[in-house]
Scaffold this motif. Sequence first.
Motif, PDB file in Angstrom:
ATOM      1  N   ALA A  34      32.030  38.860  20.837  1.00 45.24           N
ATOM      2  CA  ALA A  34      30.687  38.274  20.806  1.00 45.24           C
ATOM      3  C   ALA A  34      29.856  39.064  19.812  1.00 45.24           C
ATOM      4  N   TYR A  35      29.087  38.363  18.999  1.00 47.37           N
ATOM      5  CA  TYR A  35      28.184  39.020  18.028  1.00 47.37           C
ATOM      6  C   TYR A  35      26.756  38.621  18.388  1.00 47.37           C
ATOM      7  N   THR A  36      25.899  39.589  18.624  1.00 46.89           N
ATOM      8  CA  THR A  36      24.518  39.262  19.009  1.00 46.89           C
ATOM      9  C   THR A  36      23.542  40.072  18.161  1.00 46.89           C
ATOM     10  N   PRO A  37      22.334  39.542  17.964  1.00 55.35           N
ATOM     11  CA  PRO A  37      21.350  40.258  17.141  1.00 55.35           C
ATOM     12  C   PRO A  37      20.679  41.413  17.871  1.00 55.35           C
ATOM     13  N   GLU A 133      31.197  42.846   9.468  1.00 54.37           N
ATOM     14  CA  GLU A 133      32.193  41.869   9.891  1.00 54.37           C
ATOM     15  C   GLU A 133      31.616  40.732  10.728  1.00 54.37           C
ATOM     16  N   ASN A 134      30.266  40.655  10.803  1.00 48.88           N
ATOM     17  CA  ASN A 134      29.740  39.524  11.565  1.00 48.88           C
ATOM     18  C   ASN A 134      29.962  38.248  10.750  1.00 48.88           C
ATOM     19  N   PRO A 135      30.537  37.193  11.380  1.00 52.92           N
ATOM     20  CA  PRO A 135      30.984  36.020  10.627  1.00 52.92           C
ATOM     21  C   PRO A 135      29.824  35.176  10.097  1.00 52.92           C
ATOM     22  N   ASP A 136      28.656  35.262  10.693  1.00 55.11           N
ATOM     23  CA  ASP A 136      27.531  34.436  10.261  1.00 55.11           C
ATOM     24  C   ASP A 136      26.318  35.342  10.132  1.00 55.11           C
TER      25      ASP A 136
ATOM     26  N   PHE B 208      25.823  50.859   7.602  1.00 62.55           N
ATOM     27  CA  PHE B 208      27.155  51.324   8.003  1.00 62.55           C
ATOM     28  C   PHE B 208      28.048  50.153   8.415  1.00 62.55           C
ATOM     29  N   GLY B 209      27.780  48.952   7.892  1.00 66.21           N
ATOM     30  CA  GLY B 209      28.608  47.797   8.267  1.00 66.21           C
ATOM     31  C   GLY B 209      28.417  47.366   9.713  1.00 66.21           C
ATOM     32  N   TRP B 210      27.216  47.540  10.236  1.00 67.18           N
ATOM     33  CA  TRP B 210      26.923  47.141  11.620  1.00 67.18           C
ATOM     34  C   TRP B 210      27.137  45.637  11.789  1.00 67.18           C
TER      35      TRP B 210
END
Lengths: 179, 596
Positions: A34-37, A133-136, B208-210
């Motif tokens: 999961a990616y969150t802001p 590496e966040n996709p969007d 840092f690529g977060w």
Amino acid sequence: MASGNVLHVLYNDDDVLMKAVKEIRSNKYRINEAYTPFPVHGLDKAMGLPHTRLAICSFIYGLIGLSVATLMMNFIMIEDWPRNIGGKPSFSYLQNMPAFVPIMFELTVFFAAHLMVITFYLRSKIWPFKKAENPDPRTTDDHFLLEVDTAGHDLDALSKFLYETGASEISLIHNEEHA
Amino acid sequence: MSSHYEAPIREPLILGEKSYHDISVDVGAPILGKANKSWWIVFSIALVAFLWGLGCIVYTVSTGIGVWGLNKTIGWAWDITNFVWWVGIGHAGTLISAVLLLFRQKWRMAINRSAEAMTIFAVVQAGLFPIIHMGRPWLAYWVLPIPNQFGSLWVNFNSPLLWDVFAISTYLSVSLVFWWTGLLPDFAMIRDRTKSPFQQKIYGILSFGWSGRAKDWQRFEEVSLVLAGLATPLVLSVHTIVSFDFATSVVPGWHSTIFPPYFVAGAIFSGFAMVQTLLLVMRKVVSLENYITIVHIEFMNKVILLTGGIVTVAYLTEYFIGWYSGVPYENYTYLSFGAATGPYWWAFWALIICNLIVPLTLWVKKWRRNILWTFIVALIINIGMWFERFDIIVICLSKDRLASTWSMFSPTFVDIGVFVGTIGFFFVLFLLYARTFPVIAQAEVKSILKSSGERYKRIRESGEDLAGTATDQRTSNYATRPQSLGVASNSDATHHQSTVNADALVDTEAKKAEIDMMLANIGTYDPATQTADDLKKISGVGPVLEQKLHQLGIYTYDQVSKMTKKEYDLLDELIDGFPGRAERDDWAGQAQNLKN
């Protein structure tokens, strides 16, 4: 970790996301990531992530710092070159210790803080020149992205189910190595 | 949702109709936009002051500290005064981010970033003074316990001055790491928002690529909590140890057991005053009034009242005990009848008026919620706290035990220059920070938006569910982007909107159809019933651009306020020299404000 294709499912509300995560998991689908802001409270629990052990690391690093301070000052002030400074007992670390408390404390904090942060950076694989590496790009703004594993599931049924959980966008990602 | 509940009686911490996206836009704006004239003016003044100070430092080091106003009696004066003053200022940042985190105070989130920046910059200034005072700054590494060529000549771990070395360097480095770790998600936000490849590269490195994975956030929160737990005793220890520099000596007035708690309270007192000074200006200059609100200012004023009260009690105690002891030497300490009426009476009364009397006005609610008065009080406290350190050091030294050696101190231009130089250096750093760093911890502020935002409080009170309310039209329209423009233009090929006169900008029918789609979304302008708004009031729109917008049929704020990413992209295509502008400057948000 990701085997084969995944769906990138975007949500634009944290409450909807939390409900969706619970529904997805109770329907036996697998959430890879999961990616969150911002930190969504309870998300780690809802996703079933284990506790982090960084606090324990920090405690151990603190003990190391305390030992380093003690050994260093014992060698310098007591063993290597004892001096009479204001009549303070230079023959015994224990008796001279009150004067050493500030440094023992500072080095404990120094080691505990810095080594913990370094451990965090290494464990989360973040350092200068690391590629994000966040996709969007919207996942650092106001969108929440779930990476759902499609392996062994009917894509149409899965997307329909995900839209019902409140997803705003879904896209299929082919993983090159397994495609 | 219940997890966002906050008692309605609590005043909102984020004002206005803010969504998550609004926070990104507002925090990113100062970085992605251009510096205005007043920034350049203030920056130039600060830079000149810094360079002047640098000249004085070079003069001091090359000639020797004889160029200062020190004499045989007063061997410590402005250098150590300035050192303690700057270290004290450097206490508010960590207090806000660490202590208030442990107390779960949500209002810290809007101010902690800048307060921590201020802390780091202030400690840098503080560190300069002992190094300059060494006379041979290139030998500064001698304070470290390293093996050396002078036999086994080690540093002295019994000395408070060495404790200072360890305390200040630990404090500086831990604060820096705490600050930077909190900055990573915000740098990542800037990295993903900016259109410039250069900024993408720079903020990519800084972040840092977060990526914001759930596990990263879990660790991030744990690290913040543990660092707060470590930094809390650390911040208290630093000024305690600074006070040991004096308290472990045998000089009357310095040899005082209440110094440690009183120095810590004084440090927080002066630190918060400096935070107020900086933030009251900054919130105005970079338009963050909706995030740093009057509530934040009042809370900080309450901390100032508390710590100012502790300092006052300490002053009265010192004065009383000095008098009650009956020791004649005590009559010349900085808090005594002798000081109040002696040659340094002005310094004594400056201390009393600035630190003890003026802050009392903050007990009145109306005054502590008055921005101008808060600013004035903050400046007065900054001055007062400088005098406190000056009084402790110079007044106590000026009348030592032998009347024949009594002396006064007068600073030379070098003393003054070095001090002014550090103020300049401090502002140079802070102004650069304000232009290049996200000045508000936006990730953290987003996490309290639903509980403490004005808009969400209203929604919650009206009994509606908060779920789904975070959707923002400006970022969520990718999916609904029309795929079938061809169809639309076929059905309505000849009748385009009559307010559009875009032949100069558009050559194809398909494009005209796209404009029609856009106007269908944002509404058409009817000259018969509506009046055109002055679009030039939107930042980024000049007369030429306004004319082009008119050609496309856009005349009112209402239309602009409904624009989304989709419309911006179309404008980008149609208008030369436009790319990226509207989104970066957030036209829709601006128009929304202008409309009301």
